[in-house]
Design an enzyme around this catalytic site. Structure first.
Site, short mmCIF file in Angstrom:
data_model
loop_
_atom_site.label_atom_id
_atom_site.label_comp_id
_atom_site.label_asym_id
_atom_site.label_seq_id
_atom_site.Cartn_x
_atom_site.Cartn_y
_atom_site.Cartn_z
N ASP A 187 -35.76 -21.04 35.55
CA ASP A 187 -34.30 -20.94 35.59
C ASP A 187 -33.66 -21.81 36.65
OD1 ASP A 187 -35.03 -19.71 37.95
OD2 ASP A 187 -34.78 -17.68 37.17
N GLU A 207 -41.48 -19.02 30.47
CA GLU A 207 -40.83 -17.88 31.14
C GLU A 207 -39.43 -17.66 30.57
OE1 GLU A 207 -41.44 -16.56 35.55
OE2 GLU A 207 -39.38 -17.30 35.46
N GLU A 255 -29.00 -19.07 38.37
CA GLU A 255 -30.20 -19.01 37.53
C GLU A 255 -29.99 -18.26 36.23
OE1 GLU A 255 -30.10 -18.37 40.79
OE2 GLU A 255 -31.48 -19.75 41.76
N HIS A 300 -34.16 -16.76 50.29
CA HIS A 300 -33.49 -18.04 50.05
C HIS A 300 -32.36 -17.99 49.02
CE1 HIS A 300 -36.23 -18.00 46.59
NE2 HIS A 300 -35.33 -18.76 46.01
N ARG A 356 -29.17 -17.94 46.74
CA ARG A 356 -27.77 -18.31 47.03
C ARG A 356 -26.88 -17.09 47.27
NH1 ARG A 356 -29.02 -23.16 45.18
NH2 ARG A 356 -27.60 -24.89 45.58
N HIS A 370 -37.77 -20.93 54.09
CA HIS A 370 -37.38 -21.94 53.11
C HIS A 370 -36.81 -23.15 53.87
CE1 HIS A 370 -34.99 -23.72 49.83
NE2 HIS A 370 -35.70 -22.99 48.99
C1 UD1 Z 1 -33.78 -23.71 44.21
C2 UD1 Z 1 -33.42 -23.08 42.87
C3 UD1 Z 1 -33.76 -21.59 42.88
C4 UD1 Z 1 -35.20 -21.36 43.30
C5 UD1 Z 1 -35.46 -22.07 44.62
C6 UD1 Z 1 -36.90 -21.95 44.97
C7 UD1 Z 1 -31.49 -23.94 41.66
C8 UD1 Z 1 -30.02 -23.95 41.52
N1 UD1 Z 1 -31.99 -23.19 42.65
O1 UD1 Z 1 -32.93 -23.15 45.19
O2 UD1 Z 1 -33.57 -21.05 41.58
O3 UD1 Z 1 -35.41 -19.98 43.45
O4 UD1 Z 1 -35.13 -23.47 44.50
O5 UD1 Z 1 -37.16 -22.31 46.27
O6 UD1 Z 1 -32.18 -24.59 40.91
N2 UD1 Z 1 -34.57 -28.48 50.93
C9 UD1 Z 1 -35.35 -29.36 51.67
N3 UD1 Z 1 -36.62 -29.65 51.23
C10 UD1 Z 1 -37.15 -29.07 50.12
C11 UD1 Z 1 -36.37 -28.18 49.39
C12 UD1 Z 1 -35.08 -27.89 49.79
O7 UD1 Z 1 -34.90 -29.90 52.68
O8 UD1 Z 1 -38.30 -29.38 49.78
C13 UD1 Z 1 -33.19 -28.17 51.41
C14 UD1 Z 1 -32.21 -29.32 51.13
O9 UD1 Z 1 -31.29 -29.37 52.16
C15 UD1 Z 1 -31.52 -28.86 49.84
C16 UD1 Z 1 -31.46 -27.35 50.08
O10 UD1 Z 1 -32.70 -27.03 50.71
O11 UD1 Z 1 -30.25 -29.45 49.67
C17 UD1 Z 1 -31.26 -26.50 48.85
O12 UD1 Z 1 -32.15 -26.87 47.79
P1 UD1 Z 1 -31.74 -26.45 46.27
O13 UD1 Z 1 -32.82 -26.86 45.35
O14 UD1 Z 1 -30.36 -26.93 45.98
O15 UD1 Z 1 -31.62 -24.89 46.33
P2 UD1 Z 1 -32.71 -23.78 46.62
O16 UD1 Z 1 -32.04 -22.72 47.41
O17 UD1 Z 1 -33.94 -24.41 47.13
N1 UDP Z 2 -44.40 -19.77 47.99
C1 UDP Z 2 -45.14 -20.69 48.73
N2 UDP Z 2 -44.87 -20.85 50.07
C2 UDP Z 2 -43.88 -20.14 50.69
C3 UDP Z 2 -43.11 -19.22 49.93
C4 UDP Z 2 -43.39 -19.08 48.58
O1 UDP Z 2 -46.04 -21.33 48.19
O2 UDP Z 2 -43.67 -20.33 51.88
C5 UDP Z 2 -44.66 -19.62 46.55
C6 UDP Z 2 -44.77 -18.20 46.05
O3 UDP Z 2 -46.09 -17.72 46.13
C7 UDP Z 2 -44.28 -18.32 44.61
C8 UDP Z 2 -43.24 -19.41 44.71
O4 UDP Z 2 -43.54 -20.15 45.87
O5 UDP Z 2 -45.30 -18.79 43.76
C9 UDP Z 2 -41.88 -18.80 44.79
O6 UDP Z 2 -40.96 -19.73 45.19
P1 UDP Z 2 -39.52 -19.35 45.69
O7 UDP Z 2 -39.54 -18.02 46.35
O8 UDP Z 2 -39.05 -20.50 46.50
O9 UDP Z 2 -38.68 -19.35 44.35
P2 UDP Z 2 -38.35 -18.24 43.23
O10 UDP Z 2 -39.61 -17.69 42.71
O11 UDP Z 2 -37.48 -17.21 43.89
O12 UDP Z 2 -37.56 -18.98 42.22
#
Ligand code: UD1
Ligand code: UDP
Length: 384
Positions: free
Chosen positions: A99, A121, A135, A205, A207, A238
């Protein structure tokens, strides 16, 4: 004749971890199909970590991530690049998991090019389009046009049936369980070796929790630490700076709080096993923790994963300070309450979801490869 091309789109930590078993499984069939992996790069470090865990090198990386990106940023940058790719490369099916915005855009790009889309999924739902945001919209949107819906549980398949979706619907189990089983024994990480007491693991993490709810969660975690002096809190932070700031602010100075960089997946799985109690707003962690009998307090108002709550291994506590402290205290002080939530059982799958999905994708492409006895009636089954 050229082999059919399957395009798998990944972009964030969770969609990569849960797509990985399917990509690996499809690659075992490279004599009959070509599997291309496109990374959108919605995440950067966290994406790289997940890909590395599963030895997946993407064929293409759009590298769209920017600090503080908006949803529109990710959507527009990814859509234009993916559309160009699909215009220039023939594809018989596009697959994506879950999602995330990466998933939504993968579906949309396939839809615009009228290429069949397979949703891994499928069918997870909450009652409101606003939670989780965005999502819930993402998964509902791709559900409207997917040619194949791989529902992880019978409940998620029922959600789709209620929306009138029956064609291409299959119950496969959740590929996250395949992934967690694959890495469960792999890590040599030692967590909290010098701490004889219990470990509380925190990840957050979402939103919906940015800002004040995050702060309430962090304060509740601190209250639990203070009330139970044998506990150590490990917060796997995160990468989002907004999330980190509040955790550092509220917990950074606590002598029994460790704020750590997000561990690589296999190490994180080991950390879940070391934990006594898990506080999380993650979707994936909710599914994985029960596989190790670790009680989960879900830091959300609603969950699209009611199976864990129904099985008694997870409890919804929202981001409410009092509820988190009360529920956490109960589990840390009442062995009966703890035992009731710590049965090691997974309502999410048997670890063979990727095999089923591979079989179904190939069959969709006209290739009848190794059906195997996958549809045990006591296990996830095909409704096709
Ligand atoms: C995204 C997904 C969420 C998922 C989550 C898993 C969307 C809208 N959201 O949210 O569904 O649960 O990932 O973690 O698709 N950033 C870094 N390095 C990284 C990753 C993120 O610096 O490797 C920082 C950046 O500043 C980025 C911010 O995190 O702009 C947010 O990343 P984003 O993918 O927009 O949202 P998530 O909260 O990670
Ligand atoms: N995970 C990881 N390292 C971390 C936190 C989570 O490898 O520090 C793994 C976790 O086991 C799961 C996935 O990342 O498989 C979940 O990711 P996240 O919580 O970012 O996203 P969501 O599942 O909420 O979309």
């Amino acid at each position: 004749m050229a082999k059919p091309r399957i395009v798998c789109v990944v972009g964030t930590r969770p969609d990569t971890i849960k797509s990985a078993p399917v990509i690996q499984e499809l690659r075992r069939y490279q004599h009959v199909c070509e599997t291309v992996v496109i990374a959108t790069g919605q995440h950067r470090e966290m994406l790289a970590q997940a890909l590395e865990t599963f030895d997946i090198v993407p064929n293409v990386d759009f590298a769209v991530m920017t600090p503080g990106q908006t949803l529109a940023d990710i959507t527009t940058r990814t859509l234009s690049q993916l559309d160009r790719y699909l215009a220039e490369h023939e594809a018989q099916i596009v697959l994506a998991q879950g999602d995330t915005t990466t998933t939504f855009v993968a579906g949309l790009a396939a839809f615009y090019r009228q290429i069949p889309f397979g949703h891994i999924e499928a069918g997870l739902r909450t009652p409101t389009i606003w939670s989780p945001f965005p999502e819930e919209f993402n998964r509902r949107a791709v559900g409207m046009f997917a040619a194949l819906h791989f529902a992880p549980t019978t409940e998620s398949a029922d959600n789709l049936r209620k929306e009138g979706i029956t064609a291409g619907l299959h119950v496969t189990g959740n590929t996250g369980i395949d992934a967690v089983r694959q890495v469960a024994e792999r890590s040599t990480a030692q967590w909290a070796d010098d701490h004889p007491g219990r470990v509380i693991l925190l990840t957050t993490h979402r939103r919906e929790n940015w800002g004040a709810p995050q702060r309430a969660i962090a304060r509740a975690a601190r209250a639990l630490l203070d009330a139970f002096p044998d506990t150590l809190l490990i917060a796997a932070m995160h990468r989002n700076p907004a999330v980190r700031e509040i955790l550092r602010d509220e917990l950074g100075a606590h002598p029994r709080a460790q704020l750590i960089e997000p561990p690589e997946y296999a190490d994180f799985v080991k950390l879940m096993q070391r934990a006594h109690l898990i506080l999380t707003d993650s979707g994936g962690v909710q599914e994985e923790a029960p596989a190790f009998g670790r009680p989960v307090l879900v830091l959300r108002e609603t969950t699209e994963r009611p199976e864990g709550v129904d099985a008694g291994v997870a409890k919804l506590v929202g981001a409410d300070y009092d509820t988190i402290v009360r529920s956490g205290s109960e589990l840390l002080s009442d062995p009966t309450a703890y035992a009731a939530m710590s049965q090691a059982q997974s309502p999410y799958g048997d670890g063979r979801a990727a095999q089923r999905i591979r079989y179904l994708v190939l069959r969709f492409l006209g290739i009848d490869a190794e059906p195997e006895a996958m549809w045990d009636s006591s296990k996830p089954s095909s409704t096709a």
